[in-house]
Enzyme design. Structure first.
Site, short mmCIF file in Angstrom:
data_model
loop_
_atom_site.label_atom_id
_atom_site.label_comp_id
_atom_site.label_asym_id
_atom_site.label_seq_id
_atom_site.Cartn_x
_atom_site.Cartn_y
_atom_site.Cartn_z
N ASP A 14 -34.60 6.85 -6.22
CA ASP A 14 -33.69 5.70 -6.21
C ASP A 14 -34.27 4.52 -5.42
OD1 ASP A 14 -31.45 4.20 -6.63
OD2 ASP A 14 -30.19 5.26 -5.21
N GLU B 203 -31.71 -2.93 -1.58
CA GLU B 203 -30.88 -1.87 -1.01
C GLU B 203 -31.62 -1.03 0.02
OE1 GLU B 203 -29.18 0.73 -3.95
OE2 GLU B 203 -28.20 2.00 -2.46
N ARG C 120 -24.13 -3.28 -3.42
CA ARG C 120 -25.50 -3.49 -2.92
C ARG C 120 -25.92 -4.96 -2.95
NH1 ARG C 120 -24.88 1.12 -0.54
NH2 ARG C 120 -24.55 2.83 -1.96
N GLU D 134 -22.99 9.97 -10.91
CA GLU D 134 -22.23 9.63 -9.69
C GLU D 134 -20.74 9.45 -10.01
OE1 GLU D 134 -24.49 6.29 -8.09
OE2 GLU D 134 -25.79 7.70 -7.03
N LYS E 101 -34.89 4.11 -14.22
CA LYS E 101 -35.31 3.58 -12.92
C LYS E 101 -36.81 3.82 -12.73
CE LYS E 101 -30.98 3.67 -10.39
NZ LYS E 101 -30.26 3.90 -9.11
O1 GCW Z 1 -28.87 3.38 -5.70
C1 GCW Z 1 -27.66 3.88 -6.05
C2 GCW Z 1 -26.77 2.94 -5.35
C3 GCW Z 1 -25.42 2.81 -6.03
C4 GCW Z 1 -25.68 2.46 -7.48
C5 GCW Z 1 -26.46 3.59 -8.12
C6 GCW Z 1 -26.83 3.30 -9.57
C7 GCW Z 1 -24.46 1.06 -8.96
O2 GCW Z 1 -26.64 3.35 -4.01
O3 GCW Z 1 -24.73 1.80 -5.36
O4 GCW Z 1 -24.49 2.21 -8.19
O5 GCW Z 1 -27.65 3.77 -7.44
O6 GCW Z 1 -27.91 2.80 -9.78
O7 GCW Z 1 -26.04 3.57 -10.44
#
Ligand code: GCW
Length: 683
Positions: free
Chosen positions: A369, A397, A164, A290, A364
């Site tokens: 996201d 992003e 990103r 993920e 976050k």
């Molecule tokens: O927003 C998503 C992104 C991923 C990222 C993930 C995260 C680092 O698309 O690229 O990975 O979050 O925050 O872990």
């Protein structure tokens, strides 16, 4: 040519009117203590003052002029008499004081702090005063950071790519090695320190094979060199680690956090890391997220995983920063009962109270996201007995990837000012993460960096403002967007009033503009899958990622209410929960995040949802055009290189905003069959 490499540390020569007074104060610096950080402070003062005033200051142990700058920690004996005892005692660890002391025998401006770090911050603040043309009479500035951790996360990989990243390649790695030319890392450290940032994790939270080895004896000496550079600017180095390291580099059969061999492996690893880097910050961990390995594989939970690492680091004063971005990324889009927005809270709230004191959960800002608009994550209000770090994304992003102007400080102000009501009124996110509400020992801000090896660091020159603003807010969340913006513009483009006002306005309006022509009313996403740039309304609609809008011929939105939806609204405390639950009180800008409504639903603004979609998209494109016009009006007032660069980005933004407008409007016109009241062109 001026391509913006110096960012806000340009220190352009000052106007004649200011030169004389400033020179009077600044031609002599009294500094007698030694330390690497004070060395850095001294170098910054000399560089900045020489550049702004055209004359290099002398550094001495004793003053020879009636006016001088005094630079040193509070321990410095000479400060006796200059600063009274009460003031000295009130200065916190990283705090500082800038004070004009007028005496008949000689007057000075004192730049001091409890520690050398404080002195460095004072030096940068003082330079900012000069660059923005402030008076030096009767200065009495006392600053203490509100947050203990003010951190940057680099999502850099050792092959030189940046996850990103939109500003070139990594400044840290090339060809699977740590770079040997460290000039850029050092300049980056300067930029960070100048806004008060004090921590950095230098590799991607997705830790791949090569990066897993950063904690091996083979690579630690190189990591230590990077730590040396940051240390001189008061910045502590952290590494992202792979939870499966014991298997991958340790030769063990398991990474089970409760396995004695695994525990021992990490304890040994920690002492090895600290042998190389005695002031190492700790580990940043993305686990069970993920496809990254984590404790779930062994039937353990996140507290088991984090605490095991925390035990290993504790003896050395290290921290575990454990990310809460944990959700099911293999959801079936047909399954309407799973709601990704619920995930962080559902995973971590039940563990509240179980984490060691040197664990911090990194959360976050929103439950999804980093969309242009999201509600604040309810986890901030939920946790009471756990250290918390707010995670923001400086890299754009989902907010235009540094091709569009999207200044995020106003968004961040909304987030940190959000009242969770966790302990009655004024339980803002800012107060929760700083630790004051629940009396937590650690906390603060972390953010994903937007820099790379492009000459101007951030791709879009104006995206430098996001990095700058992040640092200032992490230091003091109370600063207004306007104040931060004005400072940045003055430092970067000078003190011309028209320039200052024009660029400030552009920055401050840009997030709303971006929001207008992209996804409406808090629904988010609607981007091309994978790279996430540009419009694609159904791009993620039938995917496994849990990011749906549910648009059909009648309406759109996600029902996250307790009464008829996923129950997500129930994760908030009473007051925000009720506000979001009811259609009558849910704010327009988040309507589709919380509710599924017909296109004909009337917003508080008086418009229907469908008309709002059309209007905001037409307006957004017009506003993007106005951004370009505003910038164009600065021709001749901003140097050609920077002028042309920004202009071309804004032209691209306008073209791409039209793409967004037409795709979104056409999609909803075709779905709903409802024409635009104003009959504009929809395809
Ligand atoms: O927003 C998503 C992104 C991923 C990222 C993930 C995260 C680092 O698309 O690229 O990975 O979050 O925050 O872990």
């Amino acid at each position: 040519s001026d391509e913006g490499y110096e960012a806000w540390l340009r220190f352009d020569p000052l106007a004649k009117s200011e030169l004389e007074v400033y020179t009077d104060w600044c031609s002599e610096i009294i500094l007698s203590e030694q330390s690497v950080i004070l060395q850095a402070a001294r170098a910054e003062l000399i560089r900045g003052i020489a550049s702004m005033l055209g004359r290099k200051p002398m550094v001495k142990a004793k003053p020879s002029k009636p006016r001088y700058l005094f630079v040193g920690t509070l321990d410095c004996a000479e400060l006796e008499g200059l600063i009274d005892k009460k003031t000295r005692e009130s200065l916190q660890e990283e705090g500082y004081l800038i004070k004009t002391v007028e005496n008949p025998e000689g007057s000075c401006i004192v730049l001091t702090g409890q520690t050398d770090k404080g002195v460095l911050y004072a030096a940068f603040h003082f330079l900012r005063l000069l660059q923005t043309g402030q008076s030096l009479n009767g200065l009495s500035i006392k600053e203490t950071p509100r947050n203990r951790l003010r951190m940057i996360n680099q999502w850099d990989n050792m092959d030189g790519s940046i996850e990103r990243g939109y500003a070139g390649k990594s400044i840290f790695y090339k060809n699977n090695k740590i770079v040997t030319n460290v000039k850029r890392i050092q300049d980056y450290a300067r930029m960070m320190a100048s806004v008060g940032l004090n921590a950095i994790a230098i590799n991607n939270v997705n830790v791949h094979d090569v990066e897993t080895k950063l904690i091996t004896s083979e690579l630690l000496p190189y990591v230590a060199r990077v730590a040396d550079i940051f240390r001189a600017y008061g910045i502590t180095l952290y590494l992202s680690i792979n939870f499966a390291s014991p298997i991958q580099i340790g030769g063990l059969q398991t990474a089970d956090p409760l396995d004695p061999l695994v525990k021992q492996w990490w304890a040994d690893k920690a002492s090895e890391v600290y042998r190389h880097i005695p002031d190492f910050g700790g580990f940043l961990v993305k686990a069970d997220s993920e496809y990254r390995p984590g404790p779930f594989t062994y039937g353990r939970d996140h507290a088991d995983g984090a605490n095991m690492l925390a035990d290993a680091l504790e003896a050395f004063g290290g921290l575990v920063i454990w990310r809460c971005f944990v959700y099911n990324c293999q959801q079936d889009w047909r399954d309407r009962s799973t709601d990704r927005a619920r995930a962080a809270y559902d995973h971590f709230c039940p563990l509240d109270g179980r984490f060691c004191d040197n664990v911090i959960l990194q959360i976050k800002n929103g439950p999804m996201d980093f969309q242009v608009r999201e509600p604040v994550s309810p986890l901030f209000g939920g946790l009471r007995h756990t250290n918390q770090l707010l995670e923001l994304q400086i890299t754009q992003e989902y907010t235009g990837q540094q091709r569009h102007l999207c200044y995020l400080v106003p968004q961040w102000k909304e987030i940190i000012g959000f009242d969770t009501h966790a302990s009655g009124e004024d339980s803002t996110v800012a107060r929760i993460v700083e630790g004051s509400i629940h009396g937590r020992p650690y906390g603060g801000f972390a953010a994903v960096s937007n820099i790379g090896d492009d000459t101007n660091w951030t791709g879009h020159l104006l995206a430098q403002a996001n990095f700058y603003g992040y640092g200032r807010l992490a230091w003091n969340p109370e600063l207004s967007s306007e104040q931060i913006t004005e400072d940045w513009v003055r430092l970067t483009f000078g003190n011309d009033k028209t320039v200052m006002e024009t660029i400030s306005r552009m920055l401050l309006d840009s997030r709303t503009i971006y929001e207008n022509y992209t996804s409406p009313l808090g629904i988010g996403w609607m981007v091309n899958p994978g790279h996430h740039y540009g419009p694609n309304v159904d791009g993620y609609e039938y995917s496994k990622w849990g990011t749906y809008h549910f648009a059909d011929l009648l309406g759109i939105g996600v029902d996250r209410t307790e009464s008829t939806g996923t129950g997500y609204t129930g994760q908030y405390h009473d007051i925000p929960s009720a506000r979001y639950e009811s259609l009558h009180t849910c704010p327009d800008e988040l309507l589709l995040f919380f509710h599924h409504v017909p296109y004909t639903h009337k917003l508080h603004s008086g418009k229907t949802v469908i008309q709002h979609i059309y209007d905001s998209h037409f307006e957004g494109v017009e506003q993007a055009g106005e951004l370009m016009q505003s910038w164009a009006s600065l021709k001749g007032k901003v140097d050609d290189t920077r002028f042309t660069h920004v202009l071309s980005r804004l032209e691209e933004q306008v073209r791409h905003a039209k793409e967004w407008r037409d795709m979104i409007n056409t999609y909803f016109y075709r779905k709903s069959g409802i024409p635009d009241e104003r009959n504009r062109t929809i395809y």
